[in-house]
Design a protein around this motif. Sequence first.
Motif, short mmCIF file in Angstrom:
data_model
loop_
_atom_site.label_atom_id
_atom_site.label_comp_id
_atom_site.label_asym_id
_atom_site.label_seq_id
_atom_site.Cartn_x
_atom_site.Cartn_y
_atom_site.Cartn_z
N GLY A 189 41.85 42.77 45.56
CA GLY A 189 40.52 42.22 45.31
C GLY A 189 40.37 40.74 45.17
O GLY A 189 39.26 40.26 44.88
N MET A 190 41.42 39.95 45.34
CA MET A 190 41.31 38.51 45.16
C MET A 190 41.54 37.82 46.50
O MET A 190 42.64 37.36 46.80
CB MET A 190 42.35 38.05 44.16
CG MET A 190 41.85 37.43 42.86
SD MET A 190 40.24 36.78 42.85
CE MET A 190 40.49 35.21 42.11
N ALA A 191 40.50 37.72 47.32
CA ALA A 191 40.67 37.26 48.70
C ALA A 191 41.22 35.84 48.78
O ALA A 191 42.06 35.55 49.63
CB ALA A 191 39.34 37.35 49.44
N MET A 192 40.77 34.95 47.90
CA MET A 192 41.24 33.56 47.98
C MET A 192 42.76 33.48 47.75
O MET A 192 43.45 32.71 48.41
CB MET A 192 40.51 32.68 46.96
CG MET A 192 40.66 33.09 45.51
SD MET A 192 39.79 32.01 44.34
CE MET A 192 40.91 30.60 44.30
N MET A 193 43.27 34.30 46.84
CA MET A 193 44.71 34.30 46.58
C MET A 193 45.47 35.04 47.68
O MET A 193 46.59 34.65 48.03
CB MET A 193 45.00 34.90 45.21
CG MET A 193 44.46 34.07 44.08
SD MET A 193 44.88 34.75 42.45
CE MET A 193 43.91 33.67 41.39
N ARG A 194 44.86 36.11 48.22
CA ARG A 194 45.52 36.83 49.30
C ARG A 194 45.71 35.91 50.51
O ARG A 194 46.77 35.88 51.13
CB ARG A 194 44.68 38.05 49.74
CG ARG A 194 44.61 39.17 48.74
CD ARG A 194 45.73 40.18 48.91
NE ARG A 194 47.04 39.61 49.14
CZ ARG A 194 47.81 39.07 48.21
NH1 ARG A 194 47.39 39.00 46.96
NH2 ARG A 194 48.99 38.58 48.49
N GLU A 195 44.67 35.17 50.87
CA GLU A 195 44.77 34.24 52.00
C GLU A 195 45.82 33.16 51.72
O GLU A 195 46.62 32.81 52.60
CB GLU A 195 43.42 33.59 52.28
CG GLU A 195 42.34 34.54 52.78
CD GLU A 195 42.53 34.89 54.24
OE1 GLU A 195 43.45 34.36 54.89
OE2 GLU A 195 41.74 35.70 54.75
N ILE A 221 32.59 29.23 53.37
CA ILE A 221 33.59 30.28 53.46
C ILE A 221 33.24 31.35 52.44
O ILE A 221 33.31 31.11 51.23
CB ILE A 221 35.01 29.72 53.19
CG1 ILE A 221 35.34 28.61 54.20
CG2 ILE A 221 36.05 30.83 53.24
CD1 ILE A 221 36.58 27.82 53.85
N ALA A 222 32.84 32.52 52.93
CA ALA A 222 32.40 33.60 52.05
C ALA A 222 33.54 34.60 51.83
O ALA A 222 34.08 35.15 52.79
CB ALA A 222 31.19 34.30 52.64
N MET A 223 33.88 34.81 50.57
CA MET A 223 34.90 35.77 50.20
C MET A 223 34.39 36.59 49.02
O MET A 223 33.25 36.42 48.58
CB MET A 223 36.21 35.06 49.81
CG MET A 223 36.86 34.29 50.92
SD MET A 223 38.42 33.53 50.37
CE MET A 223 39.02 32.85 51.90
N THR A 224 35.24 37.45 48.51
CA THR A 224 34.91 38.20 47.30
C THR A 224 36.10 38.17 46.36
O THR A 224 37.24 37.95 46.78
CB THR A 224 34.54 39.67 47.60
OG1 THR A 224 35.64 40.30 48.26
CG2 THR A 224 33.29 39.77 48.45
N ALA A 225 35.82 38.39 45.09
CA ALA A 225 36.86 38.52 44.07
C ALA A 225 36.55 39.74 43.24
O ALA A 225 35.38 40.03 42.96
CB ALA A 225 36.93 37.28 43.19
N ALA A 226 37.57 40.48 42.86
CA ALA A 226 37.36 41.70 42.07
C ALA A 226 38.32 41.72 40.90
O ALA A 226 39.45 41.22 40.98
CB ALA A 226 37.55 42.95 42.93
N ALA A 227 37.86 42.32 39.81
CA ALA A 227 38.67 42.47 38.61
C ALA A 227 38.62 43.91 38.15
O ALA A 227 37.62 44.62 38.37
CB ALA A 227 38.14 41.55 37.50
#
Length: 255
Positions: free
Chosen positions: A136-142, A242-248
């Motif tokens: 769920g953490m797209a910025m960190m996955r990229e 840059i559109a992403m999502t983050a999830a917790a």
Amino acid sequence: MWGLGTAYEAYVGRWSRRVAEVFVSWLDVPPDRAWLDAGSGTGALTSAIVAAARPVSVTGVDPSVPFLTAARAAGPALLCAGDAAALPLASGSFHAVVSGLALNFVPRPEAAVREFARVAAPGGVTAAYVWDYRNGMAMMREFWTAAADLDPAAAALDESRRFAFCREDVLAGWWASAGFRDVSTRRIEIPTVFTGFDDFWQPFLGGQGPAPAYVASLPAERRDALRELLRDRLPAAADGSIAMTAAAWAVRGTA
């Protein structure tokens, strides 16, 4: 790693604040209750409590004195330095005990959850949220995908590996083991829209968090290579955003 509040805010603090708003609403704690924010950091969750929960008091505990200093802007809260796994607080003192994005950075997270149970008043709510690093953490996955492509050793530093316990089943298990009843979990997802590549990249230069700490360890040429690889890969819109999502993952229970 945890010494610059403004750098942390630019990196993930701004996104944590949006999760905190949903989290506090989900808890639905009645007004005029005493709250504890364990691992309060720069005050993202404390701010949400003050703004939406009408607390009688909020106490924030964090080991980083610079972060506590930054949190003073969050509102009228009592702030003190301390360890979430050994809280310097009296038993049964709080109607709501919460923690945001902190448990995975506590050396003994299960001990911290037991401490939450100790300081919670009978019938009080105890809850926490952590990033869904795995899915769920797209910025960190990229970031970590690009880093590992350039440096295979970087894969071992990826939060999705280091904090593999940041899952709903593990969190629920910790809460049950600490003696909480009516344990439940939920996933909170928010949009993370960056105005442009610099808005995405610059926070990784602040040194606050595992990924920025990794960037700080790189020589200039390797840091530049990572930056350019990310620039090429990120899905930018026509206006550069840059559109992403983050999830917790969030968990709650009753003392």
